[in-house]
Motif scaffolding. Structure first.
Motif, short mmCIF file in Angstrom:
data_model
loop_
_atom_site.label_atom_id
_atom_site.label_comp_id
_atom_site.label_asym_id
_atom_site.label_seq_id
_atom_site.Cartn_x
_atom_site.Cartn_y
_atom_site.Cartn_z
N HIS A 1 -0.50 -0.96 -9.08
CA HIS A 1 -1.65 -1.80 -8.74
C HIS A 1 -2.50 -2.14 -9.95
O HIS A 1 -2.28 -1.64 -11.04
CB HIS A 1 -2.49 -1.12 -7.65
CG HIS A 1 -1.72 -0.88 -6.40
ND1 HIS A 1 -1.46 -1.87 -5.49
CD2 HIS A 1 -1.10 0.23 -5.92
CE1 HIS A 1 -0.73 -1.39 -4.51
NE2 HIS A 1 -0.49 -0.11 -4.74
N THR B 1 -6.02 8.57 0.30
CA THR B 1 -4.69 8.19 0.75
C THR B 1 -3.70 9.05 -0.04
O THR B 1 -2.70 9.52 0.47
CB THR B 1 -4.43 6.69 0.43
OG1 THR B 1 -5.62 5.96 0.67
CG2 THR B 1 -3.27 6.16 1.23
N TYR B 2 -4.01 9.19 -1.34
CA TYR B 2 -3.30 10.11 -2.22
C TYR B 2 -4.31 11.12 -2.71
O TYR B 2 -5.47 10.77 -2.98
CB TYR B 2 -2.71 9.37 -3.43
CG TYR B 2 -1.76 8.26 -3.03
CD1 TYR B 2 -0.44 8.55 -2.70
CD2 TYR B 2 -2.20 6.94 -2.98
CE1 TYR B 2 0.43 7.53 -2.32
CE2 TYR B 2 -1.34 5.92 -2.61
CZ TYR B 2 -0.03 6.23 -2.28
OH TYR B 2 0.83 5.22 -1.90
N ASP C 1 2.66 6.72 -9.65
CA ASP C 1 3.32 5.54 -9.05
C ASP C 1 2.27 4.57 -8.49
O ASP C 1 2.39 3.36 -8.66
CB ASP C 1 4.26 5.97 -7.90
CG ASP C 1 5.52 6.65 -8.42
OD1 ASP C 1 5.82 6.51 -9.63
OD2 ASP C 1 6.19 7.35 -7.63
N TYR C 2 1.28 5.14 -7.85
CA TYR C 2 0.21 4.31 -7.26
C TYR C 2 -0.54 3.52 -8.34
O TYR C 2 -0.75 2.32 -8.21
CB TYR C 2 -0.74 5.22 -6.47
CG TYR C 2 -2.06 4.57 -6.08
CD1 TYR C 2 -2.08 3.49 -5.20
CD2 TYR C 2 -3.26 5.04 -6.60
CE1 TYR C 2 -3.28 2.89 -4.84
CE2 TYR C 2 -4.47 4.46 -6.24
CZ TYR C 2 -4.47 3.38 -5.37
OH TYR C 2 -5.66 2.80 -5.02
N THR D 1 -7.04 1.75 -0.37
CA THR D 1 -6.19 2.87 -0.73
C THR D 1 -6.96 3.70 -1.76
O THR D 1 -7.43 3.15 -2.76
CB THR D 1 -4.88 2.36 -1.37
OG1 THR D 1 -4.41 1.28 -0.60
CG2 THR D 1 -3.85 3.46 -1.44
N LEU E 1 -7.17 7.08 -4.30
CA LEU E 1 -6.58 8.23 -4.98
C LEU E 1 -7.71 9.20 -5.31
O LEU E 1 -8.63 8.85 -6.04
CB LEU E 1 -5.84 7.80 -6.26
CG LEU E 1 -5.45 8.93 -7.22
CD1 LEU E 1 -4.48 9.91 -6.57
CD2 LEU E 1 -4.83 8.35 -8.50
N ASP F 1 3.17 10.87 -7.34
CA ASP F 1 2.73 9.83 -6.40
C ASP F 1 1.52 9.08 -6.94
O ASP F 1 1.41 7.86 -6.81
CB ASP F 1 2.36 10.45 -5.04
CG ASP F 1 3.60 10.84 -4.24
OD1 ASP F 1 4.72 10.56 -4.72
OD2 ASP F 1 3.44 11.43 -3.16
N ALA F 2 0.61 9.85 -7.56
CA ALA F 2 -0.60 9.24 -8.12
C ALA F 2 -0.21 8.28 -9.24
O ALA F 2 -0.75 7.16 -9.34
CB ALA F 2 -1.53 10.32 -8.64
N HIS G 1 -8.45 -0.98 -4.14
CA HIS G 1 -7.79 0.13 -4.83
C HIS G 1 -8.83 0.96 -5.54
O HIS G 1 -9.53 0.47 -6.42
CB HIS G 1 -6.73 -0.39 -5.80
CG HIS G 1 -5.65 -1.13 -5.09
ND1 HIS G 1 -5.53 -2.49 -5.11
CD2 HIS G 1 -4.66 -0.67 -4.27
CE1 HIS G 1 -4.51 -2.85 -4.35
NE2 HIS G 1 -3.97 -1.77 -3.82
#
Ligand code: 5GP
Ligand code: MN
Length: 324
Positions: free
Chosen positions: A17, A122-123, A12-13, A107, A109, A9-10, A83
């Protein structure tokens, strides 16, 4: 969620962006700087822009880290970011002033290894078994994937080296040594790094050490020892805050001591407390009780008492835990 899923997920994030704000904790140490700078190399390699921000100037001994000169302080950054990537930071408070550069709905991480991490992102990629946040960032680099060149490897190795106290602390695992070997094979030069981060002592630091050692005390059982750093010690010796780092080990290293504590007066009538333990006491939980956090064997908190009152409160709490 497994660490593998969190990493995916990290990744992909990050891929999705651009224009990242990269943050770490206040008074950044080797792992904080190594992990956030390795992340800057990752983001840069993906062709994305980043802004590195730290509340304090980077300690002299870590300025050799590739991209360390890109760090800005919050006052130098005139905009906000939506971000955000945070490293080695257990909770939002640890971001200090820099945290305010994130927009209200940013967002985030959160990449970390502290057991007290509150998953504020968020992540969140929080691996409490990792010896250093750098270990987690290495895995992120592999998952993305990006190439791990000598410069990124130097950042990662430095965090691994400092958070394990030179591969001595109990967080050192076979994985830690495998990763160190892997990073060395990518061109990392271990001696100049160890020389800068462990061996070299500035003259003010030596003068400060002399003063601080004169404050050593221990309890009747000889299992708790503590040191103090009144503000005037820094003024008198010309030492800076970074020169205080590691002095707590003198208290912990005494034969028979289980918990070593260092009380450092900081401006604004506060006291920063550092805890280190050897085998049994979970000092992360003790620090948490005072509004801080950290690991089982190394933790910290900031309290709003005088030095004397901080000593009274904190030592009595440690005694409670040690002699139940
Ligand atoms: P130090 O005593 O070297 O400042 O910190 C030791 C460990 O405790 C580090 O892993 C650091 O991140 C953590 N730590 C220190 N102070 C605090 C604090 O106020 N809050 C939290 N959550 N962790 C802290
Ligand atoms: Mn760390």
């Amino acid at each position: 969620m497994s660490i593998e899923e969190m990493l995916k997920d990290a990744a992909d994030y990050i891929r999705a962006h651009d224009d990242f704000l990269i943050l770490t904790h206040v008074n950044p140490d080797g792992d904080a700087l190594g992990s956030s700078l390795a992340a800057a190399h990752i983001v840069g390699q993906l062709g994305k822009t980043f802004t590195l921000v730290s509340d304090e100037p980077i300690p002299e001994k870590f300025r050799f880290l590739p991209l360390a000169d890109r760090f800005r302080q919050p006052g130098d950054v005139q905009r906000e970011f939506s971000h955000v990537l945070t490293f080695d930071c257990a909770d939002r408070k640890r971001l200090g002033e820099s945290g305010a550069l994130a927009t209200g709905n940013a967002t985030i991480l959160n990449v970390d290894h502290h057991a007290t991490n509150d998953h504020f992102g968020t992540y969140n990629v929080v691996d409490t078994k990792a010896a250093a946040t750098c270990e987690v960032v290495y895995r992120l680099a592999r998952v993305l994937p990006v190439e791990i060149g000598k410069e990124m490897a130097t950042c990662l190795y430095t965090g691994l080296l400092t958070d394990t106290g030179g591969f001595r602390y109990s967080n050192t695992t076979p994985e830690t040594h495998r990763l160190a070997a892997e990073l060395l094979s990518r061109g990392v030069e271990p001696y100049p790094i160890a020389d800068r981060v462990f061996e070299t002592i500035t003259w003010p630091r030596l003068l400060l050490t002399r003063e601080v050692l004169s404050t050593i005390e221990r309890d009747d059982s000889g299992r708790i020892a503590w040191l103090c750093v009144p503000l005037e010690f820094l003024h008198r010796t010309g030492a800076s805050e970074e020169d205080v780092e590691g002095l707590v080990n003198y208290a912990r290293n005494i034969d028979g001591v289980e918990v070593g504590i260092l009380f450092r007066e900081v401006p604004g009538g506060k006291v920063k407390v550092s805890f280190r333990s050897k085998y049994v006491v979970d000092v992360g939980q003790i620090a948490l009780a005072f509004g801080g956090g950290g690991h089982a064997r190394a933790s910290g908190c900031t309290v709003e008492w005088t030095l004397e009152e901080s000593k009274r409160q904190v030592i009595s709490k440690v005694k409670e835990v040690l002699v139940p």
